[in-house]
Scaffold this motif. Structure first.
Motif, PDB file in Angstrom:
ATOM      1  N   ASN A 144       4.986   3.213   4.038  1.00 46.89           N
ATOM      2  CA  ASN A 144       4.407   2.412   3.185  1.00 46.89           C
ATOM      3  C   ASN A 144       4.328   1.110   3.874  1.00 46.89           C
ATOM      4  OD1 ASN A 144       4.017   4.153   0.899  1.00 46.89           O
ATOM      5  ND2 ASN A 144       6.368   3.877   0.912  1.00 46.89           N
TER       6      ASN A 144
ATOM      7  N   CYS B 219      -7.571   0.578   9.721  1.00 46.65           N
ATOM      8  CA  CYS B 219      -8.248  -0.421   8.772  1.00 46.65           C
ATOM      9  C   CYS B 219      -8.320  -1.827   8.702  1.00 46.65           C
ATOM     10  CB  CYS B 219      -8.382   0.352   7.438  1.00 46.65           C
ATOM     11  SG  CYS B 219      -9.398  -0.562   6.078  1.00 46.65           S
ATOM     12  N   LEU B 220      -6.682  -2.170   8.563  1.00 54.27           N
ATOM     13  CA  LEU B 220      -6.202  -3.326   8.766  1.00 54.27           C
ATOM     14  C   LEU B 220      -6.541  -4.249   9.799  1.00 54.27           C
ATOM     15  CD1 LEU B 220      -3.079  -2.749   6.855  1.00 54.27           C
ATOM     16  CD2 LEU B 220      -4.816  -4.151   5.933  1.00 54.27           C
TER      17      LEU B 220
ATOM     18  N   VAL C   8       1.503   4.378   0.573  1.00 56.55           N
ATOM     19  CA  VAL C   8       1.033   5.734   1.348  1.00 56.55           C
ATOM     20  C   VAL C   8       1.600   6.947   0.625  1.00 56.55           C
ATOM     21  CG1 VAL C   8       0.761   6.956   3.527  1.00 56.55           C
ATOM     22  CG2 VAL C   8       0.301   4.463   3.415  1.00 56.55           C
TER      23      VAL C   8
ATOM     24  N   HIS D 151      -7.977   5.424  -2.470  1.00 56.78           N
ATOM     25  CA  HIS D 151      -7.263   6.307  -1.493  1.00 56.78           C
ATOM     26  C   HIS D 151      -5.741   6.159  -1.901  1.00 56.78           C
ATOM     27  CE1 HIS D 151     -11.304   7.237   0.399  1.00 56.78           C
ATOM     28  NE2 HIS D 151     -11.170   5.970   0.668  1.00 56.78           N
ATOM     29  N   TYR D 152      -5.452   5.060  -2.197  1.00 56.97           N
ATOM     30  CA  TYR D 152      -3.889   4.703  -2.258  1.00 56.97           C
ATOM     31  C   TYR D 152      -3.790   3.873  -3.392  1.00 56.97           C
ATOM     32  CZ  TYR D 152      -4.543   6.207   2.694  1.00 56.97           C
ATOM     33  OH  TYR D 152      -4.843   6.766   4.056  1.00 56.97           O
TER      34      TYR D 152
ATOM     35  N   SER E   2      -0.738   6.657   7.158  1.00 52.03           N
ATOM     36  CA  SER E   2      -0.067   5.233   7.564  1.00 52.03           C
ATOM     37  C   SER E   2      -1.015   4.569   8.550  1.00 52.03           C
ATOM     38  CB  SER E   2       1.252   5.256   7.957  1.00 52.03           C
ATOM     39  OG  SER E   2       2.240   5.721   6.918  1.00 52.03           O
TER      40      SER E   2
ATOM     41  N   LEU F  57      -9.219  -0.006  -0.277  1.00 52.13           N
ATOM     42  CA  LEU F  57      -8.165   0.887  -0.111  1.00 52.13           C
ATOM     43  C   LEU F  57      -7.845   1.635  -1.408  1.00 52.13           C
ATOM     44  CD1 LEU F  57      -5.870  -1.339   2.021  1.00 52.13           C
ATOM     45  CD2 LEU F  57      -7.025   0.885   2.646  1.00 52.13           C
TER      46      LEU F  57
ATOM     47  N   ASN G 299      -3.930   5.484   9.565  1.00 56.13           N
ATOM     48  CA  ASN G 299      -5.314   5.109   9.175  1.00 56.13           C
ATOM     49  C   ASN G 299      -5.453   3.872   8.590  1.00 56.13           C
ATOM     50  OD1 ASN G 299      -6.123   7.812  10.100  1.00 56.13           O
ATOM     51  ND2 ASN G 299      -6.029   8.750   8.208  1.00 56.13           N
ATOM     52  N   VAL G 300      -4.330   3.383   7.618  1.00 56.19           N
ATOM     53  CA  VAL G 300      -4.441   2.141   7.137  1.00 56.19           C
ATOM     54  C   VAL G 300      -4.284   1.072   7.916  1.00 56.19           C
ATOM     55  CG1 VAL G 300      -3.279   0.795   5.166  1.00 56.19           C
ATOM     56  CG2 VAL G 300      -3.670   3.392   4.741  1.00 56.19           C
TER      57      VAL G 300
ATOM     58  N   ILE H   2       0.880  -1.155   0.039  1.00 61.29           N
ATOM     59  CA  ILE H   2      -0.045   0.166   0.058  1.00 61.29           C
ATOM     60  C   ILE H   2       0.883   1.111  -0.107  1.00 61.29           C
ATOM     61  CG2 ILE H   2      -1.744   1.119   1.302  1.00 61.29           C
ATOM     62  CD1 ILE H   2      -2.540  -1.343   2.422  1.00 61.29           C
TER      63      ILE H   2
END
Length: 312
Positions: free
Chosen positions: A287, A266-267, A183, A308-309, A260, A305, A262-263, A181
């Motif tokens: 990342n 989410c995970l 970022v 956004h990314y 970072s 995702l 925020n992701v 991902i």
């Protein structure tokens, strides 16, 4: 005369962070990595009539445009000089290189690029001097002098590196699906080499090696008992441990951005919902790396995702 080579990046689940000496890149703790065949560096060497070796970007059909700054070029060419000394070769080269992924963004481009240069230089120098090629382990040790983690890119899929020992490990999960991902694709403000120096001042650093060794044994046990959820938690705790060193040193810094985090949240939510998911880790950058089992599909997470990314 032109020679070409390529080498993969590798992703450490037990991290290499901290050195006995900045000169030999010998890690203070063992690391365990998975070789990323989807992330590659490409290197080309051409004999030159110039007085000095030089670097320029490589135009490769599978590569993306990248540029090394002056300090990075000097470090890269110094490694070439190290290999030339090994073969007692006095001639010069034009070095060209690129990756198929963003450089200097915490995606192990140093590991793959130094491994690729080591392989390419050995091929060229062996042919030019009519001397035998180095075996893979000896070449990995020389490559380590340029970039510590590059020694793991010579083997796979699972590689254990502990001081002078570099070896493959028979872990049951031989084929994982890797996704990154992105970022941020911007170059890091603090290089990994600088990070290795700064973390030594963290109050959490003296026992870092002990924590890494314990996690390594726990991780190997979890893999061998197919306890994927436990593997996820150990890998998560390990990258958080490393990033805490960055936050708690005398000149604190952080690679993780708000995006970072925020992701990562989410995970975590994904894992709590399904009690399953990819392994999640972050190297020295913003990342985020994901490793899925071969029976898992990344599609649902990618759909969440990708608005956004970028994901590679």
């Amino acid at each position: 005369m032109i020679w070409s080579a390529q080498a993969p990046a590798n992703l450490a689940l037990i991290k290499y962070m901290g050195k006995f000496s900045p000169h030999d890149n010998m890690a203070t703790n063992p690391s365990l990595s998975y070789t990323l065949d989807n992330l590659q560096s490409f290197v080309q060497l051409e004999c030159s009539h110039q007085a000095y070796d030089s670097w320029e970007p490589l135009d490769h059909p599978n590569g993306i445009e990248s540029y090394l700054n002056t300090a990075q070029q000097q470090k890269y060419l110094a490694h070439l000089q190290r290999l030339k000394a090994q073969y007692q070769y006095q001639g010069t080269f034009i070095v060209r290189s690129c990756n198929n992924f963003p450089a200097n963004a915490g995606l192990a481009s140093s590991a793959s690029s130094f491994a690729a240069l080591s392989i390419c230089a050995m091929e060229a120098l062996s042919e030019l001097t009519q001397q035998p090629k180095l075996n893979r382990l000896d070449l990995a040790h020389i490559s380590r002098l340029g970039s510590g983690s590059s020694c793991r890119s010579f083997f796979g899929p699972w590689v254990l590196w502990e001081q002078a020992n570099i070896q493959t490990v028979p872990i049951p999960y031989q084929h994982l699906i890797h996704k990154t991902i992105l970022v941020s694709q911007a170059p890091k403000a603090i290089s990994s080499s600088q990070a290795h120096i700064r973390v030594a001042s963290s109050p959490n650093y003296p026992k870092r090696g002990q924590r890494a060794r314990v996690r390594l044994q726990q991780l190997l046990s979890a893999f061998n008992t197919n306890n994927w959820q436990q593997v996820f938690q150990i890998v998560w705790d390990e990258f958080r441990d490393m990033h805490q060193l960055f936050n708690s040193c005398q000149q604190p810094f952080s690679y993780l951005t708000k995006a970072s985090e925020n992701v990562l949240n989410c995970l975590q939510d994904y894992w709590q919902t399904y009690q399953d998911g990819p392994l999640v880790t972050v190297d020295a950058g913003p990342n985020i790396h994901l490793l899925f089992r071969s029976d898992q599909s990344p599609t649902e997470l990618e759909n969440q995702l990708t608005p956004h990314y970028a994901i590679i």
